[in-house]
Design a protein around this motif. Sequence first.
Motif, short mmCIF file in Angstrom:
data_model
loop_
_atom_site.label_atom_id
_atom_site.label_comp_id
_atom_site.label_asym_id
_atom_site.label_seq_id
_atom_site.Cartn_x
_atom_site.Cartn_y
_atom_site.Cartn_z
N ILE A 280 -7.12 32.25 33.62
CA ILE A 280 -6.56 32.94 34.94
C ILE A 280 -5.55 34.01 33.81
O ILE A 280 -5.21 33.89 32.48
N LYS A 281 -6.62 35.55 33.71
CA LYS A 281 -6.76 36.45 32.35
C LYS A 281 -6.55 37.74 33.71
O LYS A 281 -5.58 38.14 34.83
N HIS A 282 -5.37 38.10 32.26
CA HIS A 282 -5.13 39.57 32.68
C HIS A 282 -5.54 40.66 32.68
O HIS A 282 -6.07 40.91 31.28
N LEU A 283 -6.31 41.86 33.03
CA LEU A 283 -7.45 43.06 32.55
C LEU A 283 -6.34 44.03 33.03
O LEU A 283 -5.46 44.22 31.92
N ASP A 284 -6.51 45.51 33.41
CA ASP A 284 -6.18 46.20 33.48
C ASP A 284 -4.76 46.59 34.80
O ASP A 284 -5.07 45.62 35.56
N GLY A 285 -4.12 47.27 33.89
CA GLY A 285 -2.73 47.85 34.63
C GLY A 285 -2.56 49.36 35.42
O GLY A 285 -1.91 49.45 33.84
N VAL A 286 -3.32 49.94 35.89
CA VAL A 286 -3.26 51.05 36.00
C VAL A 286 -2.72 51.03 37.66
O VAL A 286 -3.19 51.31 38.85
N CYS A 287 -1.23 50.50 37.45
CA CYS A 287 -0.77 51.05 38.61
C CYS A 287 -0.43 52.43 39.35
O CYS A 287 -0.17 53.56 38.66
N HIS A 288 0.01 52.58 40.32
CA HIS A 288 0.17 54.10 41.11
C HIS A 288 0.99 53.86 42.08
O HIS A 288 1.99 52.74 42.57
N VAL A 289 1.98 55.74 41.91
CA VAL A 289 3.29 54.70 43.04
C VAL A 289 2.90 56.43 44.21
O VAL A 289 2.28 58.05 43.14
N TYR A 290 2.78 56.01 45.67
CA TYR A 290 2.22 57.63 45.99
C TYR A 290 3.61 57.43 46.48
O TYR A 290 3.98 56.63 48.11
N VAL A 291 3.59 58.22 46.74
CA VAL A 291 4.87 59.68 47.99
C VAL A 291 4.25 60.14 49.34
O VAL A 291 4.11 60.63 49.31
N ASP A 292 5.07 59.10 50.47
CA ASP A 292 4.55 59.49 51.24
C ASP A 292 4.66 60.78 52.09
O ASP A 292 6.03 61.07 51.17
N GLN A 293 4.51 61.64 52.85
CA GLN A 293 4.76 62.36 54.20
C GLN A 293 6.19 61.76 54.37
O GLN A 293 7.39 62.65 54.52
N TRP A 294 6.42 61.20 54.83
CA TRP A 294 7.65 60.81 54.95
C TRP A 294 8.81 59.81 53.69
O TRP A 294 9.85 59.29 54.20
N ALA A 295 8.53 59.73 53.06
CA ALA A 295 9.03 59.54 52.19
C ALA A 295 10.86 60.14 51.84
O ALA A 295 10.65 61.32 52.01
N ASP A 296 11.86 59.13 52.13
CA ASP A 296 13.26 59.88 51.12
C ASP A 296 12.79 60.33 50.29
O ASP A 296 12.71 59.57 48.70
N LEU A 297 12.97 61.52 50.06
CA LEU A 297 12.13 62.16 48.34
C LEU A 297 13.54 61.88 47.78
O LEU A 297 13.10 61.58 46.14
N ASP A 298 14.92 61.57 47.42
CA ASP A 298 15.90 61.14 46.64
C ASP A 298 14.70 59.73 45.50
O ASP A 298 14.98 59.42 44.63
N LYS A 299 14.73 59.10 47.05
CA LYS A 299 14.42 57.44 46.85
C LYS A 299 13.51 57.93 46.03
O LYS A 299 12.99 57.33 44.58
N ALA A 300 12.32 58.61 46.27
CA ALA A 300 11.40 58.63 45.18
C ALA A 300 11.19 58.79 44.34
O ALA A 300 10.40 59.05 43.35
N HIS A 301 12.13 59.53 43.92
CA HIS A 301 12.75 60.84 42.46
C HIS A 301 13.04 59.52 41.99
O HIS A 301 12.71 58.67 40.27
N THR A 302 14.26 59.08 41.87
CA THR A 302 14.02 57.42 41.68
C THR A 302 13.06 56.48 41.02
O THR A 302 12.91 55.84 40.28
N ILE A 303 12.42 55.78 42.24
CA ILE A 303 11.57 55.07 41.84
C ILE A 303 10.05 55.63 41.08
O ILE A 303 10.08 54.70 39.96
#
Lengths: 425, 425
Positions: free
Chosen positions: B230-253
């Motif tokens: 039961i293994k853990h390799l890489d953690g290359v995590c992305h956040v995608y800010v969509d065209q329809w994002a609330d930009l204040d939430k996007a900033h916080t996140i």
Amino acid sequence: MQTTMKSLDIDEYMQQVGARARGAAPLMARAGKRAMAAALRAMAAALRAQKDWLQAENAKDLAAARANGLSPAMIDRLTLSDKALGLMVTGLEQIAAMPDPVGELTETRSRPNGMQVARMRVPLGVIGIIYESRPNVTIDAAALCLKSGNATILRGGSEAIHSNTALGRIVRDGLEAAGLPPDAVQVVETTDRAAVGKLVTMTEYVDVIVPRGGKGLIKRLSEEARVPLIKHLDGVCHVYVDQWADLDKAHTIAFNAKTYRYGICGAMEALLVHAAVAERFLPKIGRALIDHGVELRGCERTVALLPGIKAATADDWGTEFAAPVLAVRVVDSLDQAMDHIATYGSQHTDAIVTENLQSARRFQREVDSSSVYVNLPTCFADGFEYGLGAEIGISTNKLHARGPVGLEGLTTLKWVLTGDAQTRG
Amino acid sequence: MQTTMKSLDIDEYMQQVGARARGAAPLMARAGKRAMAAALRAMAAALRAQKDWLQAENAKDLAAARANGLSPAMIDRLTLSDKALGLMVTGLEQIAAMPDPVGELTETRSRPNGMQVARMRVPLGVIGIIYESRPNVTIDAAALCLKSGNATILRGGSEAIHSNTALGRIVRDGLEAAGLPPDAVQVVETTDRAAVGKLVTMTEYVDVIVPRGGKGLIKRLSEEARVPLIKHLDGVCHVYVDQWADLDKAHTIAFNAKTYRYGICGAMEALLVHAAVAERFLPKIGRALIDHGVELRGCERTVALLPGIKAATADDWGTEFAAPVLAVRVVDSLDQAMDHIATYGSQHTDAIVTENLQSARRFQREVDSSSVYVNLPTCFADGFEYGLGAEIGISTNKLHARGPVGLEGLTTLKWVLTGDAQTRG
């Protein structure tokens, strides 16, 4: 196709097959239920419409099989008879009608900060199926992997290469007709053994391998594989007749467990009987089994109750006879029966016959087998009997899928979280 | 113990450890909840009572670590301070209070012939834990494996051998005090590297290995292991800010995803922003991150919006920086964002910020990562945050356990069937 392939290096060919499957996988994961059902129905229609061509292709394999002196049983399994094709059509229609496992949400919970946590059932990705001579597996396996949203690489036996390649063509056309990527199901069109070695080690392209075949095949693959296998090894199944058994039920269960079919993995291979009931139980069941053509091999106490039967040797305990042969032992306690099963069993399917709740509960909890029965014959070990609707195989793994594996075994759960810009820390 | 051991062949020693664990496993599987809780509480009490002895043993490791020039950070992790011991005690008490996963019945169904089919949660059997310098893992892992009814073999880092051996003694005494088999948790008392090689290949004695450590360790083990990991390799995590994002939430996140902790596997390593909102969103979040000490590496369009930042090179996409560095890319569509994640991500944790239901649904369904978030920062990737009560680790496997793994990941499901002498055929 086949001539082009011969000129290619096998590694490179498999690499291309793998890359195409990986490319098709996300398209399959997002395909709708409707497209999946349409593809399965198109395949069923094509099996009917192209029967003559399929049987002509199959005839090439049959001719080679006869020339190579394959046994009549092998040739029978290889034949795409009208009946065999009819069963494939029925299978496709049944799979098309099954509920879709993909997308299901479970374990939904709300966290104190208001975010929602759930698990979503999703396809595994790319599944490799390695199988021996039966060409019907080409259709069955393709359909099950398709229904569960996966891309598939099928590698059948060399003696069925023409049949499998032709069936692969039917599947490919069905995918195309439904607007799905034709590379979602690929039949490996080379009989070179190196292709298998490559398939089970291409961890970048293949998520899981399901080998369907004899123990020899599975053992060989287990040694080579870097891709996880959903595998089936031995089926050494026991029935234990407890001190508190209803002996009529015990007779029915033991007889069915042994004689339903000798060759299936759920067939009883050893019968354990509590000493307190041995004298009343063993002579009658022994006689019934012998009359049915089963050879008994007993421990000393069993032989004393059934004079004339063979004495069991050390090798008989833990052997998967897959034949009308049964090892029989008298034990002194539930614990001794469970110890016997732990020592000689294969963690497949084991049963107790008892009317005592404590015996039933202890046996069901403590026997470490993938299926543990109370008052049922071990021959029920089968996905359809369990209500799974389909069976990929019976897994003797402990991880991921254990025991009969349905469509669910070709899927996995991912976590899906939904929030409103909650933050950590 | 250690002197005896040196005289033994490592293979033989590990073979004995394995056989003892396998022998203890069924006793653990049938142990009651009460005994388990008693053992955990006895361990907690012993950690308190034997603090001086533990710290004296730990001092031997610390002296060797200083002599070997280990970094202050490494020495800090190795130290059994009062605080570290206190956290272990709290951990034990929390695990003792958790619900018991073993024995739970699910998916109960009745078949048309009247037999009952269900699945029962049972321990996996024997779990091997391989970990690096933190000795607290000895207690945490022992407690989690114990709680889930397994026997455990613990192999810690050589720099913590005295501490781990002493902690193993505490665990052993706790098991004995509760009437459980003392061999149910064994610390490998040799620093010989060959012991690890043996541990990960003893398929007859070990059911699963959980490696806890850096990528180098995991990769090495993956190559050698025959036992499933039961293994853990890489953690290359992305956040995608969509065209329809609330930009204040996007900033916080986005800010939280990057800055909560740079070193955790759920830290955002790349930010993807839809072209339609890039101009409004990027200058502000870029400035905030730069002010916080984060180095940005952008695509051409990002650099145009944030003059002065570095241009990203091909290597920056898909890199786990585990540091205050962030790759930033402007994309033209949700599809391009998902393609980027499929190409460069590690299938760990990825998030979309959007107010559009279709974008959210497509992202959550189609992104093939173990955790997929809507409107949440990726740094939530953690078993406690998901409500699992405990975390064994975060699995990047697709089979068995995917994403944060709780106690459930140390168990499996077996089939239990109950009938009344129904027969097949």
